[in-house]
Motif scaffolding. Sequence first.
Motif, PDB file in Angstrom:
ATOM      1  N   GLU A  21       0.827  -1.212   0.000  1.00 33.65           N
ATOM      2  CA  GLU A  21       0.000   0.000   0.000  1.00 33.65           C
ATOM      3  C   GLU A  21       0.863   1.264   0.000  1.00 33.65           C
ATOM      4  OE1 GLU A  21      -0.130  -2.465   2.124  1.00 33.65           O
ATOM      5  OE2 GLU A  21      -2.161  -3.248   2.287  1.00 33.65           O
ATOM      6  N   SER A  22       2.127   1.108   0.384  1.00 35.41           N
ATOM      7  CA  SER A  22       3.036   2.254   0.400  1.00 35.41           C
ATOM      8  C   SER A  22       3.397   2.683  -1.021  1.00 35.41           C
ATOM      9  CB  SER A  22       4.317   1.888   1.149  1.00 35.41           C
ATOM     10  OG  SER A  22       4.995   0.827   0.472  1.00 35.41           O
ATOM     11  N   GLY A  23       3.132   1.803  -1.992  1.00 39.93           N
ATOM     12  CA  GLY A  23       3.542   2.096  -3.360  1.00 39.93           C
ATOM     13  C   GLY A  23       4.958   1.618  -3.633  1.00 39.93           C
ATOM     14  N   LEU A  24       5.597   1.041  -2.600  1.00 40.40           N
ATOM     15  CA  LEU A  24       6.959   0.522  -2.732  1.00 40.40           C
ATOM     16  C   LEU A  24       6.897  -1.000  -2.663  1.00 40.40           C
ATOM     17  CD1 LEU A  24       8.582   3.025  -0.225  1.00 40.40           C
ATOM     18  CD2 LEU A  24       8.646   3.185  -2.713  1.00 40.40           C
ATOM     19  N   LEU A  68      17.761   6.637  -6.216  1.00 42.83           N
ATOM     20  CA  LEU A  68      16.336   6.374  -6.008  1.00 42.83           C
ATOM     21  C   LEU A  68      15.724   5.822  -7.287  1.00 42.83           C
ATOM     22  CD1 LEU A  68      15.339   9.722  -4.241  1.00 42.83           C
ATOM     23  CD2 LEU A  68      15.588   7.491  -3.126  1.00 42.83           C
ATOM     24  N   ILE A  69      14.734   4.970  -7.135  1.00 41.27           N
ATOM     25  CA  ILE A  69      13.989   4.482  -8.295  1.00 41.27           C
ATOM     26  C   ILE A  69      12.661   5.245  -8.371  1.00 41.27           C
ATOM     27  CG2 ILE A  69      15.090   2.212  -8.276  1.00 41.27           C
ATOM     28  CD1 ILE A  69      12.467   1.121  -7.021  1.00 41.27           C
ATOM     29  N   ALA A  70      11.974   5.036  -9.478  1.00 39.87           N
ATOM     30  CA  ALA A  70      10.743   5.779  -9.771  1.00 39.87           C
ATOM     31  C   ALA A  70       9.735   5.767  -8.613  1.00 39.87           C
ATOM     32  CB  ALA A  70      10.100   5.210 -11.035  1.00 39.87           C
ATOM     33  N   LYS A  71       9.460   4.590  -8.087  1.00 38.35           N
ATOM     34  CA  LYS A  71       8.456   4.456  -7.035  1.00 38.35           C
ATOM     35  C   LYS A  71       8.848   5.216  -5.772  1.00 38.35           C
ATOM     36  CE  LYS A  71       6.525   0.042  -8.457  1.00 38.35           C
ATOM     37  NZ  LYS A  71       6.270  -1.354  -8.104  1.00 38.35           N
ATOM     38  N   GLU A  72      10.146   5.265  -5.511  1.00 40.52           N
ATOM     39  CA  GLU A  72      10.627   5.964  -4.320  1.00 40.52           C
ATOM     40  C   GLU A  72      10.485   7.472  -4.489  1.00 40.52           C
ATOM     41  OE1 GLU A  72      13.788   2.435  -3.125  1.00 40.52           O
ATOM     42  OE2 GLU A  72      14.472   4.105  -4.363  1.00 40.52           O
ATOM     43  N   TYR A 101      10.425  10.639 -14.672  1.00 42.03           N
ATOM     44  CA  TYR A 101      11.291   9.923 -13.724  1.00 42.03           C
ATOM     45  C   TYR A 101      10.489   9.092 -12.713  1.00 42.03           C
ATOM     46  CZ  TYR A 101      11.081  13.716 -10.103  1.00 42.03           C
ATOM     47  OH  TYR A 101      10.692  14.626  -9.158  1.00 42.03           O
ATOM     48  N   GLU A 102       9.199   9.403 -12.557  1.00 45.37           N
ATOM     49  CA  GLU A 102       8.374   8.609 -11.633  1.00 45.37           C
ATOM     50  C   GLU A 102       7.814   7.341 -12.281  1.00 45.37           C
ATOM     51  OE1 GLU A 102       5.336  10.653  -9.487  1.00 45.37           O
ATOM     52  OE2 GLU A 102       6.755  11.981  -8.473  1.00 45.37           O
ATOM     53  N   THR A 103       8.036   7.197 -13.571  1.00 38.37           N
ATOM     54  CA  THR A 103       7.542   5.991 -14.242  1.00 38.37           C
ATOM     55  C   THR A 103       8.659   5.241 -14.966  1.00 38.37           C
ATOM     56  OG1 THR A 103       6.921   7.371 -16.134  1.00 38.37           O
ATOM     57  CG2 THR A 103       5.166   6.796 -14.592  1.00 38.37           C
ATOM     58  N   SER A 104       9.858   5.791 -14.923  1.00 38.86           N
ATOM     59  CA  SER A 104      10.981   5.184 -15.650  1.00 38.86           C
ATOM     60  C   SER A 104      11.392   3.829 -15.068  1.00 38.86           C
ATOM     61  CB  SER A 104      12.171   6.153 -15.601  1.00 38.86           C
ATOM     62  OG  SER A 104      13.307   5.542 -16.157  1.00 38.86           O
TER      63      SER A 104
END
Length: 163
Positions: A21-24, A68-72, A101-104
């Motif tokens: 649920e955190s999106g991570l 950081l990755i997109a989800k983070e 960058y949030e979907t890469s």
Amino acid sequence: MRCYECGGELKKTKGTHHYRESGLDNIYLKNIPINKCKKCGEYEIEIKNTEELHILISFALMLKPDALIAKEARFFRKLLGYTEEQMANALGIKRVTVSRYETSDKPLNLERDKHLRRFFLEKKGKKFVKHPFIRSVISTTIEKMPSKERRIEFDPEDWAVPA
Ligand SMILES: [Zn+2]
């Protein structure tokens, strides 16, 4: 209490919850109160103080040694309560860049990453200091430091006060 799926009896227990649920993808909560259905296995969990939890997760992300990755990146933005548009304005970049960058599939480039972490620290850093767990992590780190005197070096830039 009864299971909302099958009406079966619920058993109170504790366990680990994969916190999607955190999106991570890699956050797990341990010793979480769980109401588990004896009949169908369906379960519901109880997570208290989610804002504090999210601050703690963001602290872990701040210390992450890799990019950081997109989800983070999205997690940071959500915690700030910003839309993509607001985030873009705050960072002085285009909305489409935030979206990209949030979907890469690739991690953020280093400059973008640092910019984002610095911005987040500026906005939420005070929350870190108030957080008991984070304080204890920092205190433990201090305690573990060798007591032997060590050379400490500073450069004038280190104590320059921003104008
Ligand atoms: Zn059930």
